[in-house]
Design an enzyme around this catalytic site. Structure first.
Site, mmCIF file in Angstrom:
data_model
loop_
_atom_site.group_PDB
_atom_site.id
_atom_site.type_symbol
_atom_site.label_atom_id
_atom_site.label_comp_id
_atom_site.label_asym_id
_atom_site.label_seq_id
_atom_site.Cartn_x
_atom_site.Cartn_y
_atom_site.Cartn_z
ATOM 1 N N ARG A 252 3.217 3.507 -5.339
ATOM 2 C CA ARG A 252 3.246 3.986 -3.937
ATOM 3 C C ARG A 252 4.418 4.945 -3.704
ATOM 4 O O ARG A 252 5.123 4.877 -2.694
ATOM 5 C CB ARG A 252 3.330 2.814 -2.954
ATOM 6 C CG ARG A 252 2.220 1.835 -3.056
ATOM 7 C CD ARG A 252 0.859 2.406 -2.654
ATOM 8 N NE ARG A 252 -0.191 1.487 -3.031
ATOM 9 C CZ ARG A 252 -0.904 1.582 -4.155
ATOM 10 N NH1 ARG A 252 -0.709 2.590 -5.000
ATOM 11 N NH2 ARG A 252 -1.833 0.703 -4.440
ATOM 12 N N SER B 108 0.182 -1.725 4.411
ATOM 13 C CA SER B 108 1.131 -2.668 3.793
ATOM 14 C C SER B 108 2.556 -2.289 4.187
ATOM 15 O O SER B 108 2.963 -1.159 3.993
ATOM 16 C CB SER B 108 1.015 -2.629 2.272
ATOM 17 O OG SER B 108 -0.241 -3.114 1.895
ATOM 18 N N GLU C 175 7.671 -0.334 2.487
ATOM 19 C CA GLU C 175 6.744 0.660 1.934
ATOM 20 C C GLU C 175 6.422 1.689 3.034
ATOM 21 O O GLU C 175 6.300 2.885 2.768
ATOM 22 C CB GLU C 175 5.453 -0.028 1.468
ATOM 23 C CG GLU C 175 4.481 0.911 0.772
ATOM 24 C CD GLU C 175 3.308 0.155 0.144
ATOM 25 O OE1 GLU C 175 3.540 -0.860 -0.552
ATOM 26 O OE2 GLU C 175 2.165 0.587 0.362
HETATM 27 C C1 LIG Z 1 -5.283 -0.030 7.900
HETATM 28 C C2 LIG Z 1 -4.510 0.654 6.784
HETATM 29 C C3 LIG Z 1 -4.860 0.421 5.486
HETATM 30 C C4 LIG Z 1 -4.159 1.040 4.432
HETATM 31 N N1 LIG Z 1 -4.522 0.785 3.141
HETATM 32 C C5 LIG Z 1 -3.884 1.416 2.131
HETATM 33 C C6 LIG Z 1 -4.272 1.202 0.766
HETATM 34 O O1 LIG Z 1 -5.198 0.463 0.472
HETATM 35 N N2 LIG Z 1 -3.594 1.855 -0.205
HETATM 36 C C7 LIG Z 1 -2.568 2.699 0.079
HETATM 37 O O2 LIG Z 1 -1.990 3.287 -0.845
HETATM 38 N N3 LIG Z 1 -2.179 2.920 1.365
HETATM 39 C C8 LIG Z 1 -2.807 2.306 2.389
HETATM 40 N N4 LIG Z 1 -2.402 2.534 3.673
HETATM 41 C C9 LIG Z 1 -1.238 3.399 3.936
HETATM 42 C C10 LIG Z 1 -1.568 4.892 4.136
HETATM 43 O O3 LIG Z 1 -2.897 5.076 4.575
HETATM 44 C C11 LIG Z 1 -1.342 5.712 2.858
HETATM 45 O O4 LIG Z 1 -0.007 5.625 2.419
HETATM 46 C C12 LIG Z 1 -1.695 7.185 3.065
HETATM 47 O O5 LIG Z 1 -1.704 7.824 1.818
HETATM 48 C C13 LIG Z 1 -0.725 7.917 3.980
HETATM 49 O O6 LIG Z 1 -1.303 9.190 4.282
HETATM 50 P P1 LIG Z 1 -0.992 9.903 5.668
HETATM 51 O O7 LIG Z 1 -1.672 11.220 5.684
HETATM 52 O O8 LIG Z 1 -1.324 8.995 6.796
HETATM 53 O O9 LIG Z 1 0.568 10.110 5.542
HETATM 54 P P2 LIG Z 1 1.681 9.809 6.644
HETATM 55 O O10 LIG Z 1 1.659 8.364 6.987
HETATM 56 O O11 LIG Z 1 1.571 10.775 7.744
HETATM 57 O O12 LIG Z 1 2.993 10.115 5.798
HETATM 58 C C14 LIG Z 1 3.351 9.307 4.701
HETATM 59 C C15 LIG Z 1 4.358 10.104 3.849
HETATM 60 O O13 LIG Z 1 3.697 11.217 3.280
HETATM 61 C C16 LIG Z 1 4.361 12.425 3.641
HETATM 62 N N5 LIG Z 1 3.316 13.457 3.797
HETATM 63 C C17 LIG Z 1 2.215 13.414 4.577
HETATM 64 N N6 LIG Z 1 1.512 14.554 4.433
HETATM 65 C C18 LIG Z 1 2.190 15.323 3.542
HETATM 66 C C19 LIG Z 1 1.988 16.634 2.982
HETATM 67 N N7 LIG Z 1 0.935 17.393 3.304
HETATM 68 N N8 LIG Z 1 2.918 17.112 2.095
HETATM 69 C C20 LIG Z 1 3.985 16.355 1.753
HETATM 70 N N9 LIG Z 1 4.240 15.127 2.242
HETATM 71 C C21 LIG Z 1 3.339 14.617 3.141
HETATM 72 C C22 LIG Z 1 5.094 12.104 4.927
HETATM 73 O O14 LIG Z 1 6.199 12.960 5.106
HETATM 74 C C23 LIG Z 1 5.517 10.672 4.675
HETATM 75 O O15 LIG Z 1 6.673 10.612 3.876
HETATM 76 C C24 LIG Z 1 -3.086 1.924 4.730
HETATM 77 C C25 LIG Z 1 -2.751 2.176 6.077
HETATM 78 C C26 LIG Z 1 -3.462 1.556 7.088
HETATM 79 C C27 LIG Z 1 -3.076 1.865 8.516
#
Ligand SMILES: Cc1cc2nc3c(=O)[nH]c(=O)nc-3n(C[C@H](O)[C@H](O)[C@H](O)COP(=O)(O)OP(=O)(O)OC[C@H]3O[C@@H](n4cnc5c(N)ncnc54)[C@H](O)[C@@H]3O)c2cc1C
Length: 315
Positions: free
Chosen positions: A179, A228, A298
């Protein structure tokens, strides 16, 4: 909370000119899965990659820049985020397919990638159907589920550095771990190349349906949550430690430890970011007191802290 200040001294008035959208004191809570958090001092939605590069090249180096995707792994603090917050939109939402390779704009939702892959009979990307973020966020976090991770399918990315320069990076440059990636936090991913394998639409569909039903049963996916909360410590499961400490269902202001999956914190409707962070810190304290194990967040926490004694995680 940062005051809504539209006087000529506000940061917004010092911004380079752009074709995209710049907004002062824009509420970030509407973008976050937790539905909490203060405003961005300035929110920038670039018109396209050229607009983004031009903006960054002219933005003074001392102004902090943060990038958010679907904010599904973010806790934005109540005091808001100083500097510029960047959110990619439509211009970064294209998917191009050649054979079993997909070139995906960083703002595309993981679920859309999985669905597109299914429609083109590309297998290996089913796991993305259960992750509610964008592909950019998935690479940054090395998102994964059910034994698959983005690092297994990502071959390269295109990213823009803080001075607006474009870089093409191979997966081996991204330092993928659990992660986690070592991509500089100030760099913005704009495009991701994913490699799948030839598959059968019926089998891919079946795997995606199984993922969806498993998640419905084991995670509070229909609540205001951030996924998580804590990484699994070596040789332990975070949820088990939290459960054995009696924290399942623990309430802190408007925040609660999910009864369904106790490594998820939930906004029960009226939580502040401080409630959620305070609950997480209380869980960490109880787990440490009982087991001597320090849970590491995380979920990324950004913005101005509102609780005394909460440390920045430095992303
Ligand atoms: C209900 C639920 C279930 C989930 N299940 C999982 C799972 O099974 N597995 C898992 O790994 N995660 C899970 N997650 C967590 C999350 O969905 C992941 O970590 C996802 O990859 C985050 O993507 P995001 O676009 O929402 O990023 P954000 O939450 O907006 O940002 C997360 C990080 O990524 C960076 N970021 C975002 N976009 C970019 C970009 N274009 N360039 C550079 N950096 C960037 C941000 O600066 C930040 O540091 C879950 C979340 C929820 C709410």
């Amino acid at each position: 909370m940062m005051a809504a200040d539209h006087t000529p001294t506000h940061l917004i008035h010092t911004m380079p000119s752009v074709r995209g959208n710049l907004k002062a004191d824009d509420a970030l809570s509407r973008y976050t899965w937790f539905k909490v958090g203060g405003p961005a001092e300035v929110l920038f939605k670039p018109a396209d990659e050229e607009d983004l590069c031009g903006f960054l090249s002219q933005l003074p180096a001392n102004i902090p820049v943060s990038i958010i995707g679907n904010a599904s792994n973010l806790l934005i603090r109540d005091g808001g985020v100083p500097g510029v917050v960047i959110r990619l939109g439509r211009a970064f939402s294209e998917i191009e397919i050649s054979d079993t390779q997909m070139h995906v704009g960083a703002a595309v939702a993981d679920l859309s990638v999985a669905r597109k892959a299914r429609d083109y009979a590309i297998s290996g990307l089913e796991f993305l159907s259960g992750i509610p973020g964008t592909v950019g966020g998935a690479v940054r976090m090395n998102a994964g589920a059910y034994g698959d991770e983005i690092k297994d399918v990502c071959t390269s990315v295109r990213a823009i550095d803080r001075s607006g320069e474009v870089h093409e990076l191979n997966a081996s440059d991204l330092g993928f771990g659990y992660r986690h990636s070592t991509l500089d936090p100030s760099w913005i991913i704009t495009q991701v190349t994913l490699q799948g394998q030839p598959g059968l639409i019926a089998e891919i569909t079946q795997r995606m349906e199984k993922i969806q039903s498993d998640r419905e049963q084991s995670q509070p996916i229909r609540t205001l949550t951030g996924g998580s909360t804590f990484a699994n410590p070596k040789d332990h499961k975070a949820w088990q430690l939290i459960d054995q400490t009696g924290c399942r269902g623990l309430v802190w202001g408007g925040a609660i430890v999910s009864n369904l999956h106790c490594n998820f914190l939930v906004n029960s409707g009226n939580a502040t970011a401080a409630d959620i962070e305070g609950l997480g810190e209380e869980v960490r304290r109880r787990v440490f007191d009982k087991f001597g194990i320090t849970l590491e967040w995380e979920i990324r926490r950004i913005g101005i802290p509102t609780l005394q004694g909460i440390k920045e995680d430095g992303q």
